[in-house]
Design a protein around this motif. Structure first.
Motif, mmCIF file in Angstrom:
data_model
loop_
_atom_site.group_PDB
_atom_site.id
_atom_site.type_symbol
_atom_site.label_atom_id
_atom_site.label_comp_id
_atom_site.label_asym_id
_atom_site.label_seq_id
_atom_site.Cartn_x
_atom_site.Cartn_y
_atom_site.Cartn_z
ATOM 1 N N ALA A 166 17.697 -143.238 -38.450
ATOM 2 C CA ALA A 166 17.475 -142.581 -39.619
ATOM 3 C C ALA A 166 16.097 -142.503 -40.411
ATOM 4 O O ALA A 166 15.358 -141.850 -40.759
ATOM 5 C CB ALA A 166 18.594 -142.755 -40.722
ATOM 6 N N GLU A 167 15.535 -143.999 -39.931
ATOM 7 C CA GLU A 167 14.298 -144.220 -40.623
ATOM 8 C C GLU A 167 13.059 -143.571 -39.949
ATOM 9 O O GLU A 167 11.992 -143.457 -40.374
ATOM 10 C CB GLU A 167 13.980 -145.775 -40.542
ATOM 11 C CG GLU A 167 13.888 -146.285 -39.189
ATOM 12 C CD GLU A 167 14.888 -146.465 -38.451
ATOM 13 O OE1 GLU A 167 15.097 -146.963 -37.170
ATOM 14 O OE2 GLU A 167 16.266 -146.346 -39.038
ATOM 15 N N ARG A 168 13.415 -143.083 -38.565
ATOM 16 C CA ARG A 168 12.393 -142.174 -37.830
ATOM 17 C C ARG A 168 12.695 -140.784 -38.279
ATOM 18 O O ARG A 168 11.624 -139.912 -37.879
ATOM 19 C CB ARG A 168 12.549 -142.420 -36.376
ATOM 20 C CG ARG A 168 12.048 -143.669 -35.988
ATOM 21 C CD ARG A 168 12.251 -143.451 -34.385
ATOM 22 N NE ARG A 168 11.671 -144.791 -33.705
ATOM 23 C CZ ARG A 168 10.583 -144.973 -33.402
ATOM 24 N NH1 ARG A 168 9.233 -144.328 -33.912
ATOM 25 N NH2 ARG A 168 10.506 -146.217 -32.679
ATOM 26 N N VAL A 169 13.337 -140.244 -38.925
ATOM 27 C CA VAL A 169 13.556 -138.855 -39.344
ATOM 28 C C VAL A 169 13.141 -138.504 -40.331
ATOM 29 O O VAL A 169 13.348 -138.674 -41.464
ATOM 30 C CB VAL A 169 15.016 -138.418 -38.950
ATOM 31 C CG1 VAL A 169 15.312 -137.026 -39.290
ATOM 32 C CG2 VAL A 169 15.458 -138.901 -37.666
ATOM 33 N N ASN B 159 21.508 -131.158 -37.009
ATOM 34 C CA ASN B 159 20.276 -131.625 -36.178
ATOM 35 C C ASN B 159 19.720 -132.929 -36.424
ATOM 36 O O ASN B 159 19.646 -133.790 -35.539
ATOM 37 C CB ASN B 159 19.116 -130.633 -36.223
ATOM 38 C CG ASN B 159 19.671 -129.245 -35.694
ATOM 39 O OD1 ASN B 159 20.275 -129.194 -34.690
ATOM 40 N ND2 ASN B 159 19.478 -128.120 -36.441
ATOM 41 N N GLU B 160 19.438 -133.344 -37.584
ATOM 42 C CA GLU B 160 18.785 -134.585 -38.377
ATOM 43 C C GLU B 160 20.012 -135.572 -38.014
ATOM 44 O O GLU B 160 19.440 -136.663 -37.631
ATOM 45 C CB GLU B 160 18.462 -134.305 -39.848
ATOM 46 C CG GLU B 160 17.103 -133.849 -40.078
ATOM 47 C CD GLU B 160 17.264 -132.143 -40.097
ATOM 48 O OE1 GLU B 160 16.245 -131.607 -40.542
ATOM 49 O OE2 GLU B 160 18.390 -131.845 -39.841
ATOM 50 N N GLU B 161 21.122 -135.433 -38.135
ATOM 51 C CA GLU B 161 22.173 -136.228 -37.832
ATOM 52 C C GLU B 161 22.215 -136.815 -36.706
ATOM 53 O O GLU B 161 22.420 -138.075 -36.295
ATOM 54 C CB GLU B 161 23.656 -135.719 -38.327
ATOM 55 C CG GLU B 161 24.056 -135.637 -39.709
ATOM 56 C CD GLU B 161 23.463 -134.287 -40.303
ATOM 57 O OE1 GLU B 161 23.664 -133.963 -41.731
ATOM 58 O OE2 GLU B 161 22.476 -133.555 -39.627
ATOM 59 N N VAL B 162 22.192 -135.810 -35.720
ATOM 60 C CA VAL B 162 21.928 -136.345 -34.090
ATOM 61 C C VAL B 162 20.583 -137.249 -33.901
ATOM 62 O O VAL B 162 20.862 -138.158 -33.226
ATOM 63 C CB VAL B 162 21.948 -135.048 -33.312
ATOM 64 C CG1 VAL B 162 21.447 -135.158 -31.804
ATOM 65 C CG2 VAL B 162 23.004 -134.218 -33.506
ATOM 66 N N LEU B 163 19.747 -136.669 -34.325
ATOM 67 C CA LEU B 163 18.241 -137.472 -34.511
ATOM 68 C C LEU B 163 18.493 -138.936 -34.904
ATOM 69 O O LEU B 163 17.878 -139.846 -34.287
ATOM 70 C CB LEU B 163 17.174 -136.798 -34.862
ATOM 71 C CG LEU B 163 16.799 -135.350 -34.388
ATOM 72 C CD1 LEU B 163 15.773 -134.612 -35.247
ATOM 73 C CD2 LEU B 163 16.200 -135.640 -32.843
ATOM 74 N N ALA B 164 19.223 -138.837 -36.031
ATOM 75 C CA ALA B 164 19.160 -140.270 -36.751
ATOM 76 C C ALA B 164 20.108 -141.154 -36.134
ATOM 77 O O ALA B 164 19.972 -142.519 -35.960
ATOM 78 C CB ALA B 164 19.598 -139.986 -38.150
#
Length: 307
Positions: free
Chosen positions: A118-121, A108-113
């Motif tokens: 990535a700096e927002r996650v 999930n973090e990969e999708v968001l990044a």
């Protein structure tokens, strides 16, 4: 701190209520009967930390453009709903807003990044057992710790500020410099217990003591650890076995996947199992037990949806 909770269910509702009680400025993005209730009544938490009720600010997604810029979005929807809420997340992100991702599983973090940078996650794992009993009522039955860390591995001031806020609210916090490892460690428990308890319709304590179920969970553990090792995720042997330690809280726990199956909701099969299967195939690692249970649950879910 200005915080928005996107996903006002069992996890988001619980942590949002705890932060609201502490005096933080928290807004819940909710929908349906839950939204209607929260706009008229307090949110009640029945907790092992002590029961409490708080009035909360709850708005529909359509009201997001009118909200003040927020520092953090606590993302606590089901992983199955991640793609559906991406437009809402985009609307919520001000210049310096970060996303604390408390979704189950990995990937999930990969999708968001990829979508937002990535700096927002902030990767996160919630070690907690909560139940969304009905609109306005959440039961907190075990634990409560959050492990979190910047996805870029460069520790930010905001993560430390958020950790301080959550700690003051009574939540045990661990800020990790290797949140990917922490996510894999959390998934070890989820992949061993969530699928098998949903398939067998049992609580964790029953699965631990059952001579038919327990060996299957051990095979799942072995396959999962082999995949993790192939991706340079290494487990201490004692830490890998802690999940099978019996205790009263764990014994009475009904997993989120079992709760979803019983209520007719879509299970988080891909975040908890499917992504691991995908990674295993890329390295030619056999995961026959995980794949078998995955497909049995997919079949059961599809059949249930026909009725």
């Amino acid at each position: 701190m200005n915080i928005v909770v996107l996903g006002a269910g069992a996890i988001g509702g619980f942590y949002g209520a705890v932060l609201t009680r502490q005096g933080e400025n928290v807004t819940f993005i909710a929908r349906g009967k839950n939204l209607e209730h929260l706009q008229k009544h307090d949110l009640h938490i029945e907790s092992i930390w002590g029961d409490f009720s708080v009035p909360v600010k709850a708005v529909p997604a359509d009201d997001i453009p009118s909200l003040d810029p927020c520092d953090v979005v606590i993302l606590a929807v089901k992983s199955t709903a991640l793609m559906n809420v991406m437009p809402q997340l985009k609307e919520l992100l001000a210049e310096n807003t970060k996303i604390l991702c408390l979704l189950n599983g990995i990937g999930n973090e990969e999708v968001l990044a990829e979508e937002f940078g990535a700096e927002r996650v902030i990767g996160g794992s919630a070690f907690v057992s909560t139940i969304f009993e009905k609109p306005g009522l959440i039961q907190h039955v075990a634990e409560g710790k959050i492990v979190m860390g910047d996805w870029t591995k460069e520790r930010s001031k905001l993560v430390d500020q958020l950790a301080e806020v959550l700690t003051k609210a009574g939540v045990e916090i661990e800020v990790s410099d290797n949140i990917r490892q922490a996510k894999w460690e959390k998934l070890l428990w989820n992949i061993c217990f969530n699928p098998i308890t949903a398939l067998t319709q049992t609580k964790v304590g029953v699965a631990l003591k059952n001579q038919d179920i327990y060996p299957i969970m051990k095979r799942i553990q072995s396959e999962y650890l082999a995949v993790a090792k192939a991706y340079n995720i290494h487990f201490d042997p004692e830490k890998a076995d802690w999940i099978f330690e019996e205790n009263e809280d764990a014994g009475n726990h009904k997993t989120s996947m079992l709760q979803d199956f019983e209520s007719g909701k879509k299970m988080e099969l891909d975040a908890i199992m499917g992504y691991v299967i995908k990674l295993a195939h890329e390295k030619d690692i056999p995961v026959a037990t995980i794949e078998t249970i995955y497909h049995l649950l997919r079949f059961a879910e599809n059949e249930a949806n026909k009725n």
